[in-house]
Write a protein that holds these residues in place. Structure first.
Motif, PDB file in Angstrom:
ATOM      1  N   ILE A  40       0.843  -1.201   0.000  1.00  0.00           N
ATOM      2  CA  ILE A  40       0.000   0.000   0.000  1.00  0.00           C
ATOM      3  C   ILE A  40       0.878   1.250   0.000  1.00  0.00           C
ATOM      4  N   LYS A  41       1.969   1.225   0.751  1.00  0.00           N
ATOM      5  CA  LYS A  41       2.892   2.363   0.795  1.00  0.00           C
ATOM      6  C   LYS A  41       3.471   2.625  -0.591  1.00  0.00           C
ATOM      7  N   THR A  60      -6.977   5.202  -5.168  1.00  0.00           N
ATOM      8  CA  THR A  60      -6.220   3.944  -5.208  1.00  0.00           C
ATOM      9  C   THR A  60      -7.064   2.712  -4.911  1.00  0.00           C
ATOM     10  N   GLY A  61      -8.211   2.897  -4.257  1.00  0.00           N
ATOM     11  CA  GLY A  61      -9.046   1.764  -3.895  1.00  0.00           C
ATOM     12  C   GLY A  61      -8.666   1.133  -2.556  1.00  0.00           C
ATOM     13  N   HIS A  62      -7.664   1.676  -1.879  1.00  0.00           N
ATOM     14  CA  HIS A  62      -7.238   1.138  -0.588  1.00  0.00           C
ATOM     15  C   HIS A  62      -7.967   1.846   0.542  1.00  0.00           C
ATOM     16  N   ASP A  63      -8.487   1.054   1.486  1.00  0.00           N
ATOM     17  CA  ASP A  63      -9.092   1.637   2.682  1.00  0.00           C
ATOM     18  C   ASP A  63      -7.977   2.011   3.642  1.00  0.00           C
ATOM     19  N   ILE A  64      -7.958   3.275   4.040  1.00  0.00           N
ATOM     20  CA  ILE A  64      -6.974   3.770   4.993  1.00  0.00           C
ATOM     21  C   ILE A  64      -7.734   4.174   6.245  1.00  0.00           C
ATOM     22  N   ASP A  65      -7.237   3.762   7.401  1.00  0.00           N
ATOM     23  CA  ASP A  65      -7.870   4.134   8.662  1.00  0.00           C
ATOM     24  C   ASP A  65      -7.560   5.590   8.950  1.00  0.00           C
ATOM     25  N   ARG A  66      -8.587   6.395   9.137  1.00  0.00           N
ATOM     26  CA  ARG A  66      -8.401   7.832   9.348  1.00  0.00           C
ATOM     27  C   ARG A  66      -7.624   8.125  10.621  1.00  0.00           C
ATOM     28  N   ARG A  67      -7.675   7.210  11.593  1.00  0.00           N
ATOM     29  CA  ARG A  67      -6.957   7.438  12.849  1.00  0.00           C
ATOM     30  C   ARG A  67      -5.452   7.369  12.673  1.00  0.00           C
ATOM     31  N   GLY A  68      -4.984   6.767  11.579  1.00  0.00           N
ATOM     32  CA  GLY A  68      -3.549   6.664  11.322  1.00  0.00           C
ATOM     33  C   GLY A  68      -3.003   7.812  10.489  1.00  0.00           C
ATOM     34  N   ILE A  69      -3.848   8.789  10.149  1.00  0.00           N
ATOM     35  CA  ILE A  69      -3.430   9.905   9.302  1.00  0.00           C
ATOM     36  C   ILE A  69      -3.096  11.107  10.179  1.00  0.00           C
ATOM     37  N   THR A  70      -1.909  11.664   9.980  1.00  0.00           N
ATOM     38  CA  THR A  70      -1.476  12.855  10.712  1.00  0.00           C
ATOM     39  C   THR A  70      -1.370  14.006   9.727  1.00  0.00           C
ATOM     40  N   LEU A  71      -2.142  15.054   9.973  1.00  0.00           N
ATOM     41  CA  LEU A  71      -2.182  16.213   9.082  1.00  0.00           C
ATOM     42  C   LEU A  71      -1.690  17.468   9.790  1.00  0.00           C
ATOM     43  N   PRO A  72      -1.068  18.389   9.033  1.00  0.00           N
ATOM     44  CA  PRO A  72      -0.815  19.707   9.614  1.00  0.00           C
ATOM     45  C   PRO A  72      -2.120  20.501   9.621  1.00  0.00           C
ATOM     46  N   GLU A  73      -2.112  21.661  10.220  1.00  0.00           N
ATOM     47  CA  GLU A  73      -3.296  22.530  10.215  1.00  0.00           C
ATOM     48  C   GLU A  73      -3.474  23.067   8.796  1.00  0.00           C
ATOM     49  N   ILE A  74      -4.596  22.737   8.155  1.00  0.00           N
ATOM     50  CA  ILE A  74      -4.836  23.152   6.772  1.00  0.00           C
ATOM     51  C   ILE A  74      -6.021  24.114   6.761  1.00  0.00           C
ATOM     52  N   ASN A  75      -5.707  25.412   6.548  1.00  0.00           N
ATOM     53  CA  ASN A  75      -6.745  26.433   6.494  1.00  0.00           C
ATOM     54  C   ASN A  75      -6.740  27.211   5.190  1.00  0.00           C
ATOM     55  N   LEU A 109      -5.490  27.300   0.730  1.00  0.00           N
ATOM     56  CA  LEU A 109      -5.141  26.519  -0.447  1.00  0.00           C
ATOM     57  C   LEU A 109      -3.640  26.267  -0.450  1.00  0.00           C
ATOM     58  N   GLY A 110      -3.228  25.184  -1.073  1.00  0.00           N
ATOM     59  CA  GLY A 110      -1.805  24.902  -1.164  1.00  0.00           C
ATOM     60  C   GLY A 110      -1.509  23.417  -1.117  1.00  0.00           C
ATOM     61  N   THR A 111      -0.230  23.114  -1.000  1.00  0.00           N
ATOM     62  CA  THR A 111       0.235  21.728  -0.951  1.00  0.00           C
ATOM     63  C   THR A 111       0.758  21.429   0.443  1.00  0.00           C
ATOM     64  N   TYR A 112       0.328  20.309   0.975  1.00  0.00           N
ATOM     65  CA  TYR A 112       0.698  19.908   2.333  1.00  0.00           C
ATOM     66  C   TYR A 112       1.144  18.448   2.318  1.00  0.00           C
ATOM     67  N   LYS A 113       1.923  18.081   3.308  1.00  0.00           N
ATOM     68  CA  LYS A 113       2.352  16.680   3.459  1.00  0.00           C
ATOM     69  C   LYS A 113       1.579  16.041   4.607  1.00  0.00           C
ATOM     70  N   ALA A 114       1.120  14.830   4.375  1.00  0.00           N
ATOM     71  CA  ALA A 114       0.404  14.067   5.390  1.00  0.00           C
ATOM     72  C   ALA A 114       1.139  12.754   5.622  1.00  0.00           C
ATOM     73  N   GLU A 115       1.236  12.351   6.881  1.00  0.00           N
ATOM     74  CA  GLU A 115       1.842  11.061   7.225  1.00  0.00           C
ATOM     75  C   GLU A 115       0.732  10.062   7.501  1.00  0.00           C
ATOM     76  N   THR A 131       5.282   3.613   7.605  1.00  0.00           N
ATOM     77  CA  THR A 131       4.642   4.921   7.528  1.00  0.00           C
ATOM     78  C   THR A 131       4.892   5.500   6.143  1.00  0.00           C
ATOM     79  N   ALA A 132       3.828   5.988   5.507  1.00  0.00           N
ATOM     80  CA  ALA A 132       3.935   6.596   4.183  1.00  0.00           C
ATOM     81  C   ALA A 132       3.696   8.097   4.298  1.00  0.00           C
ATOM     82  N   THR A 133       4.364   8.868   3.442  1.00  0.00           N
ATOM     83  CA  THR A 133       4.148  10.310   3.374  1.00  0.00           C
ATOM     84  C   THR A 133       3.573  10.627   2.005  1.00  0.00           C
ATOM     85  N   VAL A 134       2.437  11.340   1.991  1.00  0.00           N
ATOM     86  CA  VAL A 134       1.794  11.696   0.730  1.00  0.00           C
ATOM     87  C   VAL A 134       1.591  13.211   0.676  1.00  0.00           C
ATOM     88  N   GLU A 135       1.475  13.733  -0.562  1.00  0.00           N
ATOM     89  CA  GLU A 135       1.212  15.150  -0.740  1.00  0.00           C
ATOM     90  C   GLU A 135      -0.278  15.355  -0.976  1.00  0.00           C
TER      91      GLU A 135
END
Length: 153
Positions: A72-73, A111-126, A128-134, A142-146
């Motif tokens: 999945i990563k 992608t069709g993959h179920d990801i558990d929302r509890r495992g997603i770490t986001l910065p404060e997004i308020n 428009l722009g590009t952010y990285k999520a773990e 652990t995967a990092t996505v944009e």
């Protein structure tokens, strides 16, 4: 000091161990509580073999889970970015925020993959722009996505 007794737990016992664990306890605790309550059995060579078999099966299951998480990563890192459309106000500020559930839904759609929302770490997004999520897929993976936040059309 009294001799310790080895037992195999047949169910989880708080502060002692989990089902299938090999534990050493005081003889009185084993004789008066664990064995009569059906929480443990005496150790025999046959039971030790069963315990080892269960442990091996559990090790294989955990290895398979890790392989799935690695796959999945790899899929997530092949996808360059995930777009999330939000309604925009003044100064490119979005209404509300981007939540972990939004990210999980976008990833499932792409992608069709179920990801558990509890495992997603986001910065404060308020804005428009590009952010990285773990994304924590497994205790060791652990995967990092944009995430690109764009205006809703």
């Amino acid at each position: 000091m009294a001799k310790r007794v080895q037992l195999v737990l047949t169910q989880n016992v708080s502060k002692l161990g989990r089902e299938g664990d090999l534990v050493e306890v005081a003889p009185g605790y084993a004789r008066n509580y664990l064995i009569p309550q059906g929480k443990a059995t005496n150790v025999t060579p046959g039971i030790l073999k069963q315990v080892e078999r269960r442990r091996e099966i559990e090790r294989k299951r955990l290895a398979e889970e890790k392989q799935k998480a690695d796959a999945i990563k790899a899929t997530l890192q092949q996808s360059k970015q995930f777009l999330i459309a939000k309604q925009v106000g003044e100064n490119q500020a979005i209404f509300g925020t981007v939540t972990a559930q939004d990210v999980a839904d976008v990833i499932k759609g792409a992608t069709g993959h179920d990801i558990d929302r509890r495992g997603i770490t986001l910065p404060e997004i308020n804005k428009l722009g590009t952010y990285k999520a773990e994304i924590k897929l497994h205790p060791e993976v652990t995967a990092t996505v944009e995430i690109q936040v764009v205006p809703n059309q």
